[in-house]
Design an enzyme around this catalytic site. Structure first.
Site, PDB file in Angstrom:
ATOM      1  N   TYR A  35       0.807  -1.220   0.000  1.00  0.00           N
ATOM      2  CA  TYR A  35       0.000   0.000   0.000  1.00  0.00           C
ATOM      3  C   TYR A  35       0.844   1.275   0.000  1.00  0.00           C
ATOM      4  CZ  TYR A  35      -4.492  -2.329   0.575  1.00  0.00           C
ATOM      5  OH  TYR A  35      -5.626  -3.074   0.374  1.00  0.00           O
ATOM      6  N   LYS A  94       1.840 -15.068   3.287  1.00  0.00           N
ATOM      7  CA  LYS A  94       1.873 -15.807   2.016  1.00  0.00           C
ATOM      8  C   LYS A  94       3.339 -16.078   1.703  1.00  0.00           C
ATOM      9  CE  LYS A  94      -0.178 -17.488  -1.710  1.00  0.00           C
ATOM     10  NZ  LYS A  94      -1.189 -18.552  -1.728  1.00  0.00           N
ATOM     11  N   ASP A 145      -4.778 -17.515   1.955  1.00  0.00           N
ATOM     12  CA  ASP A 145      -5.907 -18.112   1.218  1.00  0.00           C
ATOM     13  C   ASP A 145      -6.619 -19.159   2.073  1.00  0.00           C
ATOM     14  OD1 ASP A 145      -3.347 -19.120   0.833  1.00  0.00           O
ATOM     15  OD2 ASP A 145      -3.788 -20.076  -1.066  1.00  0.00           O
ATOM     16  N   ASP A 169      -6.368  -5.620   5.329  1.00  0.00           N
ATOM     17  CA  ASP A 169      -7.477  -4.828   4.788  1.00  0.00           C
ATOM     18  C   ASP A 169      -8.613  -5.764   4.370  1.00  0.00           C
ATOM     19  OD1 ASP A 169      -8.948  -2.750   3.818  1.00  0.00           O
ATOM     20  OD2 ASP A 169      -7.653  -2.311   2.112  1.00  0.00           O
ATOM     21  N   ASP A 176     -12.457  -6.723   6.589  1.00  0.00           N
ATOM     22  CA  ASP A 176     -13.815  -6.621   6.034  1.00  0.00           C
ATOM     23  C   ASP A 176     -14.506  -7.985   6.067  1.00  0.00           C
ATOM     24  OD1 ASP A 176     -13.294  -3.951   5.499  1.00  0.00           O
ATOM     25  OD2 ASP A 176     -14.374  -4.001   3.595  1.00  0.00           O
TER      26      ASP A 176
END
Ligand code: NAI
Length: 343
Positions: free
Chosen positions: A125, A177, A212, A236, A240
């Site tokens: 980001y 990851k 994942d 992020d 959510d």
């Protein structure tokens, strides 16, 4: 004599002023000792001072080191840069804390009590991205650079681990990851494992999970997790996802915490589709205010606010439209204030 606490208040855009009014009414009923310094940002900042993050707002937060913030509108594509991102950078708000707790039962999942701790400043980001032109296609190739530092990861992981100990979390999961992005997310994993071994072993259980698989496990059996700690982009998305587990954005508070300041807000945006209609659900910002009370060690007041919210929603059954009810923002607020005053 009660000590007064100076704090910055940013009403924000869209439904911001409506949900901020509701939150102030609840904090007044609790007699929370904040001395508010009202400042503008976002579209309201542009209208009032020609700047989405006016210097007076930055000065105020620099002085108070504490802010409650309504949502700020950011134009997509062109226009000005997100004031939220600028605030995070200006005050080094490296930790984003997003708890997800069921308040209204009977949704898809009950008894969820999870917290996501997201690194807020680094990773993918940082905005280092560009296109490469090939022949006549200016967007033939898109490139982005992510940067994670050991120091940045360590301070976030240390914040998360300290929070886990302070709030009695039994398990922390590092989400990564590192099987594919071996350096970019491997450094975060490696730093977390090293920090746990050195300082936190035995204080809580630590596990590691690939992003994942984590997404799938959260949907199949969210109760297996307690606290998730992860890098910016994964955090992020996951925060959510967990907000969705407990009834959506109207119920999701967030705190941005750094070395120099702490800013509390709802996770949702300015909801321009319902702004000015008097129907917004103020619960997320009220829960953010409860986090702010916890932050300044007014935990009893925070508990009273959460209990009053619970009673209003589940005993009085006063709910706004997004929760299937028909109460206006002000009717909900009046019921909540009654609960705060009368128990
Ligand atoms: P949004 O979160 O504002 O709205 C998404 C949907 O949820 C809309 O249908 C809205 O009506 C509903 N909703 C959101 N909060 C609600 C509430 N409290 N009560 C009832 N319904 C609610 O997301 P959207 O539309 O993508 O973004 C609008 C603006 O907000 C954009 O300019 C965006 O940049 C900004 N934004 C600001 C944030 C912040 O300041 N922290 C966070 C997210 C978006």
């Amino acid at each position: 004599m009660t000590i007064r606490l100076p704090a910055t208040l940013i009403a924000g855009d869209g439904i911001g002023p409506e949900i901020v009014d509701a939150t102030l009414a609840a904090l007044d009923a609790l007699q929370a000792p904040f001395d508010w310094d009202h400042q503008a940002a976002g579209l309201a900042g542009v209208q009032a001072a020609g700047d989405p993050l006016p210097p007076a707002t930055l000065d105020s937060i620099r002085r108070t080191r504490l802010a409650l913030k309504g949502p700020l509108e950011t134009p997509s594509g062109g226009g000005y840069r997100s004031s939220n991102v600028r605030l995070r950078e200006a005050f080094q708000l490296y930790a984003n804390l997003r708890p997800a707790l069921n308040i209204v039962p009977g949704g898809r999942f009950d008894n969820i009590d999870l917290v996501v701790v997201r690194e807020n400043l680094e990773g993918l980001y940082i905005g280092h991205e560009h296109y490469v032109q090939i022949d006549d296609d200016p967007h033939a190739v898109a490139m982005a650079t992510g940067i994670n530092t050991r120091a940045g990861g360590r301070r976030l992981l240390e914040f998360a681990f300290e929070h886990a100990v302070a709030t009695g979390r039994r398990k922390v999961s590092i989400v990564h990851k590192a099987n594919i992005m071996k350096a970019l997310t491997g450094i975060f994993l490696e730093t977390g494992l090293e920090l746990y071994e050195r300082k936190y072993k035995g204080k809580f259980e630590l596990d590691t999970v690939i992003i994942d698989a984590c997404a799938m496990k959260l949907v199949l059996n969210p109760w297996q997790f307690d606290m998730l700690v992860t890098t910016n982009l994964f955090g992020d998305i996951l925060s959510d996802l967990v907000a969705g587990l407990v009834g959506g954005l109207g119920m999701a508070p967030g705190a941005n915490i750094g070395a120099d300041a702490a800013i509390f807000e709802a996770v949702h945006g300015s909801a321009p589709d319902i702004a000015g209609k008097g129907i917004a659900n103020p619960t997320a910002l009220l829960l953010a205010a409860a986090m702010m009370l916890d932050h300044v060690r007014l935990t009893e007041m925070a508990t009273r606010l959460r209990q009053a919210l619970h009673a209003t929603l589940n005993i009085d059954l006063v709910r706004t439209g997004d929760l299937g009810g028909s109460a206006s923002t002000s009717a909900f607020t009046q019921a909540l204030v009654r609960r705060i005053r009368n128990g």
